[in-house]
Structure formats: C-alpha cells, structure tokens
Design a protein around this motif. Structure first.
Motif, PDB file in Angstrom:
ATOM      1  N   TYR A  22      -1.930  -6.506  -0.981  1.00 49.32           N
ATOM      2  CA  TYR A  22      -1.107  -7.233  -0.022  1.00 49.32           C
ATOM      3  C   TYR A  22      -0.642  -6.264   1.055  1.00 49.32           C
ATOM      4  O   TYR A  22      -0.234  -5.137   0.754  1.00 49.32           O
ATOM      5  N   SER A  23      -0.663  -6.720   2.293  1.00 51.06           N
ATOM      6  CA  SER A  23      -0.324  -5.832   3.399  1.00 51.06           C
ATOM      7  C   SER A  23       1.102  -5.296   3.322  1.00 51.06           C
ATOM      8  O   SER A  23       1.373  -4.203   3.814  1.00 51.06           O
ATOM      9  N   ASN A  24       2.008  -6.037   2.661  1.00 49.22           N
ATOM     10  CA  ASN A  24       3.377  -5.518   2.559  1.00 49.22           C
ATOM     11  C   ASN A  24       3.492  -4.384   1.540  1.00 49.22           C
ATOM     12  O   ASN A  24       4.560  -3.803   1.369  1.00 49.22           O
ATOM     13  N   GLY A  25       2.397  -4.014   0.912  1.00 55.88           N
ATOM     14  CA  GLY A  25       2.363  -2.844   0.036  1.00 55.88           C
ATOM     15  C   GLY A  25       1.974  -1.575   0.780  1.00 55.88           C
ATOM     16  O   GLY A  25       2.091  -0.469   0.242  1.00 55.88           O
ATOM     17  N   ILE A  26       1.526  -1.708   2.016  1.00 56.51           N
ATOM     18  CA  ILE A  26       1.036  -0.541   2.763  1.00 56.51           C
ATOM     19  C   ILE A  26       2.141   0.463   3.052  1.00 56.51           C
ATOM     20  O   ILE A  26       1.992   1.662   2.782  1.00 56.51           O
ATOM     21  N   VAL A  27       3.256   0.021   3.598  1.00 55.99           N
ATOM     22  CA  VAL A  27       4.334   0.957   3.971  1.00 55.99           C
ATOM     23  C   VAL A  27       4.845   1.739   2.755  1.00 55.99           C
ATOM     24  O   VAL A  27       4.988   2.968   2.833  1.00 55.99           O
ATOM     25  N   PRO A  28       5.105   1.084   1.615  1.00 61.03           N
ATOM     26  CA  PRO A  28       5.536   1.870   0.451  1.00 61.03           C
ATOM     27  C   PRO A  28       4.485   2.886  -0.006  1.00 61.03           C
ATOM     28  O   PRO A  28       4.835   3.999  -0.409  1.00 61.03           O
ATOM     29  N   LEU A  29       3.214   2.515   0.086  1.00 62.46           N
ATOM     30  CA  LEU A  29       2.157   3.456  -0.303  1.00 62.46           C
ATOM     31  C   LEU A  29       2.045   4.610   0.686  1.00 62.46           C
ATOM     32  O   LEU A  29       1.833   5.762   0.283  1.00 62.46           O
ATOM     33  N   GLU A  30       2.201   4.311   1.964  1.00 57.09           N
ATOM     34  CA  GLU A  30       2.177   5.395   2.952  1.00 57.09           C
ATOM     35  C   GLU A  30       3.343   6.353   2.714  1.00 57.09           C
ATOM     36  O   GLU A  30       3.170   7.578   2.764  1.00 57.09           O
ATOM     37  N   ASP A  31       4.520   5.805   2.452  1.00 53.73           N
ATOM     38  CA  ASP A  31       5.689   6.640   2.181  1.00 53.73           C
ATOM     39  C   ASP A  31       5.444   7.537   0.964  1.00 53.73           C
ATOM     40  O   ASP A  31       5.741   8.728   0.990  1.00 53.73           O
ATOM     41  N   ALA A  32       4.873   6.968  -0.089  1.00 53.16           N
ATOM     42  CA  ALA A  32       4.601   7.761  -1.297  1.00 53.16           C
ATOM     43  C   ALA A  32       3.550   8.833  -1.025  1.00 53.16           C
ATOM     44  O   ALA A  32       3.670   9.965  -1.516  1.00 53.16           O
ATOM     45  N   THR A  33       2.532   8.495  -0.253  1.00 50.70           N
ATOM     46  CA  THR A  33       1.492   9.473   0.079  1.00 50.70           C
ATOM     47  C   THR A  33       2.099  10.666   0.825  1.00 50.70           C
ATOM     48  O   THR A  33       1.741  11.815   0.590  1.00 50.70           O
ATOM     49  N   LYS A  34       3.035  10.387   1.692  1.00 44.08           N
ATOM     50  CA  LYS A  34       3.657  11.436   2.512  1.00 44.08           C
ATOM     51  C   LYS A  34       4.772  12.187   1.790  1.00 44.08           C
ATOM     52  O   LYS A  34       4.943  13.391   2.003  1.00 44.08           O
ATOM     53  N   ASN A  35       5.554  11.478   0.958  1.00 45.74           N
ATOM     54  CA  ASN A  35       6.840  12.035   0.538  1.00 45.74           C
ATOM     55  C   ASN A  35       7.101  12.165  -0.948  1.00 45.74           C
ATOM     56  O   ASN A  35       8.092  12.797  -1.326  1.00 45.74           O
ATOM     57  N   ASP A  36       6.286  11.551  -1.799  1.00 43.24           N
ATOM     58  CA  ASP A  36       6.621  11.642  -3.219  1.00 43.24           C
ATOM     59  C   ASP A  36       6.533  13.095  -3.676  1.00 43.24           C
ATOM     60  O   ASP A  36       5.601  13.812  -3.298  1.00 43.24           O
ATOM     61  N   PRO A  37       7.475  13.548  -4.496  1.00 43.57           N
ATOM     62  CA  PRO A  37       7.444  14.938  -4.953  1.00 43.57           C
ATOM     63  C   PRO A  37       6.296  15.238  -5.927  1.00 43.57           C
ATOM     64  O   PRO A  37       5.953  16.400  -6.125  1.00 43.57           O
ATOM     65  N   SER A  38       5.696  14.220  -6.489  1.00 43.50           N
ATOM     66  CA  SER A  38       4.647  14.416  -7.493  1.00 43.50           C
ATOM     67  C   SER A  38       3.249  14.336  -6.880  1.00 43.50           C
ATOM     68  O   SER A  38       2.892  13.337  -6.244  1.00 43.50           O
ATOM     69  N   VAL A  39       2.447  15.363  -7.102  1.00 45.75           N
ATOM     70  CA  VAL A  39       1.051  15.347  -6.672  1.00 45.75           C
ATOM     71  C   VAL A  39       0.312  14.174  -7.312  1.00 45.75           C
ATOM     72  O   VAL A  39      -0.552  13.545  -6.693  1.00 45.75           O
ATOM     73  N   PHE A  40       0.667  13.870  -8.529  1.00 45.99           N
ATOM     74  CA  PHE A  40       0.082  12.772  -9.297  1.00 45.99           C
ATOM     75  C   PHE A  40       0.278  11.441  -8.572  1.00 45.99           C
ATOM     76  O   PHE A  40      -0.640  10.622  -8.459  1.00 45.99           O
ATOM     77  N   VAL A  41       1.458  11.226  -8.031  1.00 46.58           N
ATOM     78  CA  VAL A  41       1.785   9.978  -7.332  1.00 46.58           C
ATOM     79  C   VAL A  41       1.185   9.978  -5.928  1.00 46.58           C
ATOM     80  O   VAL A  41       0.622   8.970  -5.488  1.00 46.58           O
ATOM     81  N   ARG A  42       1.282  11.099  -5.223  1.00 43.23           N
ATOM     82  CA  ARG A  42       0.713  11.162  -3.870  1.00 43.23           C
ATOM     83  C   ARG A  42      -0.790  10.912  -3.910  1.00 43.23           C
ATOM     84  O   ARG A  42      -1.333  10.192  -3.069  1.00 43.23           O
ATOM     85  N   HIS A  43      -1.449  11.489  -4.900  1.00 40.42           N
ATOM     86  CA  HIS A  43      -2.893  11.266  -5.065  1.00 40.42           C
ATOM     87  C   HIS A  43      -3.185   9.781  -5.246  1.00 40.42           C
ATOM     88  O   HIS A  43      -4.051   9.216  -4.582  1.00 40.42           O
ATOM     89  N   GLU A  44      -2.467   9.128  -6.152  1.00 43.96           N
ATOM     90  CA  GLU A  44      -2.741   7.718  -6.445  1.00 43.96           C
ATOM     91  C   GLU A  44      -2.399   6.821  -5.269  1.00 43.96           C
ATOM     92  O   GLU A  44      -3.101   5.838  -4.999  1.00 43.96           O
ATOM     93  N   ALA A  45      -1.339   7.145  -4.555  1.00 43.42           N
ATOM     94  CA  ALA A  45      -0.964   6.354  -3.384  1.00 43.42           C
ATOM     95  C   ALA A  45      -2.053   6.445  -2.306  1.00 43.42           C
ATOM     96  O   ALA A  45      -2.393   5.432  -1.673  1.00 43.42           O
ATOM     97  N   ALA A  46      -2.602   7.632  -2.098  1.00 44.65           N
ATOM     98  CA  ALA A  46      -3.689   7.789  -1.116  1.00 44.65           C
ATOM     99  C   ALA A  46      -4.912   6.970  -1.532  1.00 44.65           C
ATOM    100  O   ALA A  46      -5.507   6.260  -0.711  1.00 44.65           O
ATOM    101  N   ILE A  47      -5.282   7.052  -2.785  1.00 39.02           N
ATOM    102  CA  ILE A  47      -6.417   6.267  -3.282  1.00 39.02           C
ATOM    103  C   ILE A  47      -6.152   4.777  -3.091  1.00 39.02           C
ATOM    104  O   ILE A  47      -7.023   4.018  -2.634  1.00 39.02           O
ATOM    105  N   ALA A  48      -4.945   4.338  -3.408  1.00 39.29           N
ATOM    106  CA  ALA A  48      -4.597   2.923  -3.278  1.00 39.29           C
ATOM    107  C   ALA A  48      -4.717   2.460  -1.828  1.00 39.29           C
ATOM    108  O   ALA A  48      -5.187   1.347  -1.565  1.00 39.29           O
ATOM    109  N   LEU A  49      -4.327   3.301  -0.890  1.00 43.44           N
ATOM    110  CA  LEU A  49      -4.480   2.948   0.523  1.00 43.44           C
ATOM    111  C   LEU A  49      -5.949   2.761   0.877  1.00 43.44           C
ATOM    112  O   LEU A  49      -6.314   1.841   1.614  1.00 43.44           O
ATOM    113  N   GLY A  50      -6.803   3.603   0.336  1.00 47.98           N
ATOM    114  CA  GLY A  50      -8.239   3.459   0.578  1.00 47.98           C
ATOM    115  C   GLY A  50      -8.799   2.187  -0.016  1.00 47.98           C
ATOM    116  O   GLY A  50      -9.654   1.526   0.574  1.00 47.98           O
ATOM    117  N   VAL A  51      -8.304   1.828  -1.180  1.00 50.35           N
ATOM    118  CA  VAL A  51      -8.756   0.597  -1.839  1.00 50.35           C
ATOM    119  C   VAL A  51      -8.353  -0.617  -1.003  1.00 50.35           C
ATOM    120  O   VAL A  51      -9.124  -1.578  -0.869  1.00 50.35           O
TER     121      VAL A  51
END
Length: 162
Positions: free
Chosen positions: A83-112
């Motif tokens: 859903y498009s309203n999931g994009i902003v939270p995923l972008e925020d996590a890709t940029k700002n989450d302290p965990s590499v584990f979460v940033r990695h998954e958020a980036a992948i999710a954006l690609g999906v």
C-alpha cells in the motif's frame, strides 16, 4: 533446547481463537504486549487479515517497537502489503533506523513495492555505512528498474525484489 513459557503458549492458543473470529482490535492491543514474540506474531496476523487500514498500526510498530526483530517483521510486512501509505514509514526506516537489520529489510521492502517515488531514498542507501543495507539498495533499485522497463508480470517482479 529453549523452553517456551506456558504463559506464551496459552496466549498463542487464545490468539488462534481470536484469529478465527477476525478480532482485529485484539491483535492491535497485542502490538503493545511486553513479549516481543507476541508483538511479532500480532504484526504478522494483522497483515494477514489484510486491508490498508492496518498500515498505520504496522508503521507504528516499525517506528516505535524496542525490538529490532519486531521492527524488521513490520518492514517486511509493509513491503508485502504494497500500500502506498507504507512508503513513507519504510523510507524513514531505511534512512534512520538504528538497526542494520531493519534498514536492510526496509530497503528491500521499498524495492518490492516498486514505486518510482522511492528511487532517491534507495540511491541514498547506497551510501549507508553498513554493507548489507548498501547491498539491499542495489537489489531494490534493480527491481525498480526491472519493473519500470521490462516486467510483464507484476507478481513475478515483486517476487524478485528481495
């Protein structure tokens, strides 16, 4: 061998009963449970119940949960929901989450998700200090490119996105 506490097993049994009744509010309340295993399961169950109305709950988990595994599951789930309203939270996590584990998954999710809107975020992730995030950005950008130019089957494209 890890022993699962009886209280968790009892709660999982109750969760199964509530799942069969499609008790959405029950699972929303469990997103704040003290046990990260329960929060993780509640996240997955809400996503399974479907609907764009679940995105704000999952986005809140992604932003606020104290456990990186739970946040990772939320990132994965938002990508699967598409859903498009999931994009902003995923972008925020890709940029700002302290965990590499979460940033990695958020980036992948954006690609999906395949939205052209996320290209700049993913290009910035190519400079992340952690290699798994940079690698994930490469995968995600490759999928965006494929979806934009070559793909004839949206489901296939989403499957190859990470």
């Amino acid at each position: 061998m890890t022993v699962v506490p009886q209280s968790r097993l009892d709660l999982l049994t109750e969760m199964e009963e509530r799942y069969e009744k499609k008790d959405i509010q029950y699972f929303v309340k469990l997103l704040d449970h003290e046990d990260y295993v329960i929060r993780c399961r509640a996240t997955c169950i809400l996503v399974d119940m479907g609907g764009e109305d679940k995105v704000p709950y999952i986005a809140k988990v992604l932003k606020d949960d104290t456990n990186e595994l739970v946040r990772h599951e939320a990132a994965f789930s938002l990508g699967q929901m598409c859903y498009s309203n999931g994009i902003v939270p995923l972008e925020d996590a890709t940029k700002n989450d302290p965990s590499v584990f979460v940033r990695h998954e958020a980036a992948i999710a954006l690609g999906v998700m395949g939205s052209k809107k996320v290209r700049a975020t993913l290009e910035n992730a190519l400079n992340d200090p952690d290699k798994p995030v940079r690698d994930s950005a490469v995968v995600a950008l490759s999928n965006l490119e494929f979806m934009e130019k070559l793909s004839k089957n949206e489901k296939f494209a989403k499957l190859t996105g990470g």
